[in-house]
Motif scaffolding. Structure first.
Motif, PDB file in Angstrom:
ATOM      1  N   LEU A 270      58.888  84.175  34.394  1.00  0.00           N
ATOM      2  CA  LEU A 270      58.331  83.272  35.401  1.00  0.00           C
ATOM      3  C   LEU A 270      57.662  84.044  36.534  1.00  0.00           C
ATOM      4  O   LEU A 270      56.584  83.666  37.010  1.00  0.00           O
TER       5      LEU A 270
ATOM      6  N   ILE B 250      63.552  84.038  34.320  1.00  0.00           N
ATOM      7  CA  ILE B 250      62.912  84.305  35.614  1.00  0.00           C
ATOM      8  C   ILE B 250      62.229  85.665  35.652  1.00  0.00           C
ATOM      9  O   ILE B 250      61.010  85.773  35.692  1.00  0.00           O
ATOM     10  N   ASP B 251      63.005  86.750  35.649  1.00  0.00           N
ATOM     11  CA  ASP B 251      62.449  88.087  35.831  1.00  0.00           C
ATOM     12  C   ASP B 251      61.734  88.558  34.576  1.00  0.00           C
ATOM     13  O   ASP B 251      62.282  88.536  33.475  1.00  0.00           O
TER      14      ASP B 251
ATOM     15  N   ILE C 199      63.913  81.081  44.017  1.00  0.00           N
ATOM     16  CA  ILE C 199      62.841  80.922  43.033  1.00  0.00           C
ATOM     17  C   ILE C 199      62.726  79.463  42.626  1.00  0.00           C
ATOM     18  O   ILE C 199      61.620  78.912  42.521  1.00  0.00           O
TER      19      ILE C 199
ATOM     20  N   THR D 247      68.702  82.454  33.557  1.00  0.00           N
ATOM     21  CA  THR D 247      68.549  83.789  34.116  1.00  0.00           C
ATOM     22  C   THR D 247      69.855  84.576  34.146  1.00  0.00           C
ATOM     23  O   THR D 247      70.950  84.005  34.112  1.00  0.00           O
TER      24      THR D 247
ATOM     25  N   LEU E  13      65.846  76.760  34.497  1.00  0.00           N
ATOM     26  CA  LEU E  13      65.670  78.195  34.692  1.00  0.00           C
ATOM     27  C   LEU E  13      66.915  78.883  34.144  1.00  0.00           C
ATOM     28  O   LEU E  13      68.037  78.574  34.553  1.00  0.00           O
TER      29      LEU E  13
ATOM     30  N   ALA F 295      68.942  83.257  42.422  1.00  0.00           N
ATOM     31  CA  ALA F 295      67.969  82.472  41.660  1.00  0.00           C
ATOM     32  C   ALA F 295      67.460  81.267  42.448  1.00  0.00           C
ATOM     33  O   ALA F 295      66.335  80.800  42.217  1.00  0.00           O
TER      34      ALA F 295
END
Length: 282
Positions: free
Chosen positions: A14, A10-11, A53, A43, A41, A50
């Motif tokens: 994405l 994610i960070d 997102i 993460t 996802l 999360a």
């Protein structure tokens, strides 16, 4: 072999540098789902951090959170849970008193008291936004060890990059080192890093491997996209691994394919190149 599962950090991957989801990424993921591919996802975030997102994608996804300690569906159903034994968490905290200001203990709880700090500095410039966004999940308990009434998900430390590298070195020399796993995540531009102490069998890579086995998907059918040190095991497991253009130098040296940066919708470019149009023709 066609891609059947796409694992995405994610960070820094994405999300762009403003922590927003580029529309190109959302569209590429939607197209992949429409073609029958699964999205996971993967993460270091906890589930409730999360989930927003995942909902932005408007597509079915599975969440590997807390650096592989938990696998959850978006409805909160838990598919895998590897908790850190509380006595081990206590030993880690007792061995690192000088890092206590940046330490937190995380639990798998419905909402309140998920993240426990010894003391929260609401004026901390680097952490204030996180504290405010997660206020309803946070609590303070002193001494921090007193919160260990059940097994936590992890012990988390945050701070400047060099300070967290010093901490990781300290943890690597503990007598109990073979009983836990470490995940290090660094953001050099912000001089900010995270060290996660989790169950010895927990990592992004091991969780992805477990989920793929349950779905009867081989590693050669997996595309993984990441940018940071804690993504390495996930990337190593996947048959096709792609680094973000903004990835940390240590990963860049591995010689894996590199897509564009997170501010250039690098995830969308990677999905198109390796999953939607692997032969260059769409």
């Amino acid at each position: 072999m066609p891609i059947r599962l796409i694992a995405i950090d994610i960070d820094g991957t994405l999300l762009d540098s403003r922590w927003e989801l580029p529309e190109a990424n959302r569209k590429a993921i939607a197209e992949a789902v429409a073609r029958g591919m699964e999205i996971v996802l993967v993460t270091g975030r906890r589930f409730d951090f999360a989930l927003p997102i995942a909902r932005l994608l408007a597509a079915p996804v599975v969440l590997v959170v807390n650096n592989g300690a938990l696998i959850k569906a978006v409805d909160g159903t838990t598919h895998l849970r590897r908790l850190l034994p509380r006595d081990l968490a206590r030993a880690v905290l007792e061995a690192t008193p000088e890092f206590r200001a940046g330490a937190a203990v995380m639990f798998d709880r419905p909402r309140e008291n998920q993240v426990i700090f010894e003391q929260i500095d609401w004026e901390d410039a680097q952490r204030r936004e996180y504290f405010e966004r997660n206020r309803s999940f946070l609590a303070e308990i002193a001494p921090l060890e007193s919160c260990l009434t059940e097994d936590p998900i992890q012990v988390l430390f945050t701070g400047p990059v060099e300070r967290m590298r010093e901490l990781a070195g300290r943890l690597n020399h503990l007598p109990q080192r073979d009983q836990f796993s470490l995940a290090l995540t660094e953001y050099a531009a912000r001089n900010f890093a995270l060290v996660d102490v989790v169950h010895r069998d927990a990592s992004k890579g091991s969780a992805l491997q477990e989920w793929a086995a349950r779905r009867k998907i081989s590693r050669d059918e997996i595309l993984a996209i990441g940018d940071n040190l804690n993504d390495r095991e996930m990337l190593e497991f996947a048959g096709t691994r792609v680094l973000m253009g903004n990835c940390v130098p240590e990963l860049r040296q591995l010689g894996w394919p590199i897509t564009m940066t997170n501010d250039e919708a690098g995830v969308a470019a990677a999905i198109e190149a390796f999953a939607l149009c692997p032969d260059g023709r769409c």
